[in-house]
Scaffold this active site. Sequence first.
Site, PDB file in Angstrom:
ATOM      1  N   MET A  90       0.855  -1.183   0.000  1.00  0.00           N
ATOM      2  CA  MET A  90       0.000   0.000   0.000  1.00  0.00           C
ATOM      3  C   MET A  90       0.885   1.225   0.000  1.00  0.00           C
ATOM      4  SD  MET A  90      -2.729   1.260   2.945  1.00  0.00           S
ATOM      5  CE  MET A  90      -1.504   1.109   4.238  1.00  0.00           C
ATOM      6  N   ASN A  91       0.443   2.308  -0.702  1.00  0.00           N
ATOM      7  CA  ASN A  91       1.125   3.580  -0.506  1.00  0.00           C
ATOM      8  C   ASN A  91       0.121   4.724  -0.345  1.00  0.00           C
ATOM      9  OD1 ASN A  91       1.591   2.647  -3.511  1.00  0.00           O
ATOM     10  ND2 ASN A  91       1.734   4.863  -3.704  1.00  0.00           N
ATOM     11  N   ASP A  92       0.051   5.689  -1.225  1.00  0.00           N
ATOM     12  CA  ASP A  92      -0.643   6.952  -0.967  1.00  0.00           C
ATOM     13  C   ASP A  92      -2.101   6.799  -0.527  1.00  0.00           C
ATOM     14  OD1 ASP A  92       1.657   7.449  -2.390  1.00  0.00           O
ATOM     15  OD2 ASP A  92       0.740   8.800  -3.836  1.00  0.00           O
ATOM     16  N   ARG A 215       0.524  15.220 -12.261  1.00  0.00           N
ATOM     17  CA  ARG A 215      -0.247  14.236 -11.498  1.00  0.00           C
ATOM     18  C   ARG A 215      -0.827  14.786 -10.190  1.00  0.00           C
ATOM     19  NH1 ARG A 215       5.115  12.465 -11.700  1.00  0.00           N
ATOM     20  NH2 ARG A 215       6.270  12.301  -9.735  1.00  0.00           N
ATOM     21  N   ASP A 216      -1.782  14.013  -9.688  1.00  0.00           N
ATOM     22  CA  ASP A 216      -2.355  14.169  -8.349  1.00  0.00           C
ATOM     23  C   ASP A 216      -3.229  15.414  -8.198  1.00  0.00           C
ATOM     24  OD1 ASP A 216      -0.769  11.938  -7.946  1.00  0.00           O
ATOM     25  OD2 ASP A 216       0.834  13.061  -6.971  1.00  0.00           O
ATOM     26  N   GLU A 270       4.438  16.377  -5.983  1.00  0.00           N
ATOM     27  CA  GLU A 270       3.427  15.333  -6.013  1.00  0.00           C
ATOM     28  C   GLU A 270       2.375  15.619  -4.943  1.00  0.00           C
ATOM     29  OE1 GLU A 270       5.205  11.172  -7.180  1.00  0.00           O
ATOM     30  OE2 GLU A 270       6.009  11.751  -5.236  1.00  0.00           O
ATOM     31  N   ASP A 303       9.092  14.922  -4.755  1.00  0.00           N
ATOM     32  CA  ASP A 303       9.591  13.708  -5.389  1.00  0.00           C
ATOM     33  C   ASP A 303      11.081  13.515  -5.088  1.00  0.00           C
ATOM     34  OD1 ASP A 303       9.963  11.552  -7.033  1.00  0.00           O
ATOM     35  OD2 ASP A 303       9.411  12.546  -8.892  1.00  0.00           O
TER      36      ASP A 303
END
Length: 610
Positions: A90-92, A215-216, A270, A303
């Site tokens: 799992m990450n973000d 992104r994001d 990010e 990042d």
Amino acid sequence: MIALLAAIIGSKDPQTYAGPNGFLSTSNDHSPAAAKPETIRPSSRGVSAGVSDKSNRILAGGNVQDFPWNNSMLSWQRTAFHFQPEKNWMNDPNGPLYYKGWYHFFYQYNPNGAVWGNIVWGHAVSKDLIHWLHLPLAMVADQWYDANGVWSGSATVLPDGRLIMLYTGSTKESVQVQNLAYPEDPSDPLLIKWVKYSGNPVLVPPPGILPKDFRDPTTAWLTSEGKWRIIVGSKINKTGISIVYDTEDFKSYERLDGILHGVPGTGMWECVDFYPVSETSDSGLDTSANRVGVRHVLKASLDDDRHDYYAIGTYDERNAKWVPDNPEIDVGIGIRYDYGIFYASKSFYDQEKKRRVLWGWIGESDSENADVKKGWASLQGVPRTVVLDRKTKTNLLQWPVEEVESLRLSSTSFSNLQVKAGSVVPLDVGTATQLDIVAEFELDKKALEMSPETNADQFSCSTTGGPTHRGALGPFGILVLADQSLSEHTPVYFYVVKGSDGKLKTLFCNDQSRSSVANDVNKQIFGSFVPVLKDEKLSVRILVDHSIVESFAQGGRTCISSRVYPTKAIYGAARVFVFNNATETSVTASLKIWQMNSAFIHPFHPETKH
């Protein structure tokens, strides 16, 4: 060399907690050693795909011998009241929200293994942010525009209750694009099924932005013109930036001139976040709030160094600009959410309890080999409330959500404990692997007056040698996850120095270097200076949950999250101590320590829906 004499209060068998190299020196006994160690050759994960490196950078600098972990050690590492999937990577955190009586949490997830890759959206729900039900995957990589990954995104709850989700997809050609999704059945409080908009992608990298640098998207906020506004993280050369878009329907977008904000030298931004905080109240604010008495927080995950930085400033809606109150502590060069392992964080406004809640991904700092053996990797920090520190006006105060206290069981109090210079005191609290610790410390006033002045700027947690380095006014604090002989222990501590201007400066630190005899784990010393205002006692709250230690100093003004992997200080062998390794001052410590219950985190069954 001055060895530390242990002051053992209430012990029938006094011991000296000093090794041949002084206070708390690390044992050379790296048992068990029967198995021949394997050499670990770490590899980078994620960078070639266009996201931050998901490998352990500390171990990536060279080959490391694999410690012979056994099942008992690895099983102990799994947490009891932090959110994590049943297995795998799992990450973000993604799209957290409150909807029809349920807290929803989505997250970056690899359903096929304990390393980064094959990223989809996991999904869980809770009534209280503590006990969770795992739901089926929310979104998988099944379209050309997200074939290489359903990456991070944010939820927006519209005034009429409708819900939309914007997320980054990585296309077959690894181009980062923004996509729209929404619930298949808005009447379903569990939001089990999601539909991707047929017109995706809704945004592609604009001119001048590289295909892997876009992104994001954030939660949207409403402008005075009735339009919705978002930002997306990016960079131009080495300048981290946030690109601004307006939309009326979340399908068509207008890019606004310029950028919301950018900071040279910070690299790719990010997981950007943007939200208001009140100057007059501890209540949270809806993301669209913009009025007198409101400041705005801009946050970016860098990042380049994998840390989350924020700054407080002024938002100019008309010109779509944000300006930091103090350029010297701008985003990426100033204050961090957390000075340990804490990344890709995401906040949301909890309209049920009128608070802003912050989630943060806390990765592993052991070897990938060990993660594969135990079958899982990463967890989420305990959700935190976030408010403006109205005393410093430059900091946020982060604090575990109040629901954490519902897990407290029996407690033990220690009032006005006198901890002499050069002493370690054991605290008899029983089992010490799931704890909530609240502590205050006071230094001897005469010692403060007599302490010599020095250049305080030369001190830092990482360069002062940890708690073994003795100064006039520190270090002092708490040893958690320690075994009886102190061959393993994790110090959480303060280090006070008097600057050349006569003013006191306080470091708040967490030392992993003595947390384990294993060699294939991160052994950094984390920390930073923490503002301590006039008449404030030094205070800390520590949540210990097996392999994670989260620490909140001065009401959450400075926070440190660390992952530790002891081999001896586990199960019933884990202990807690208070220590003072100063040379010139005694310390008065008052502590209250609760045993913590385990949270219920398990798969969803239809009969539990209501």
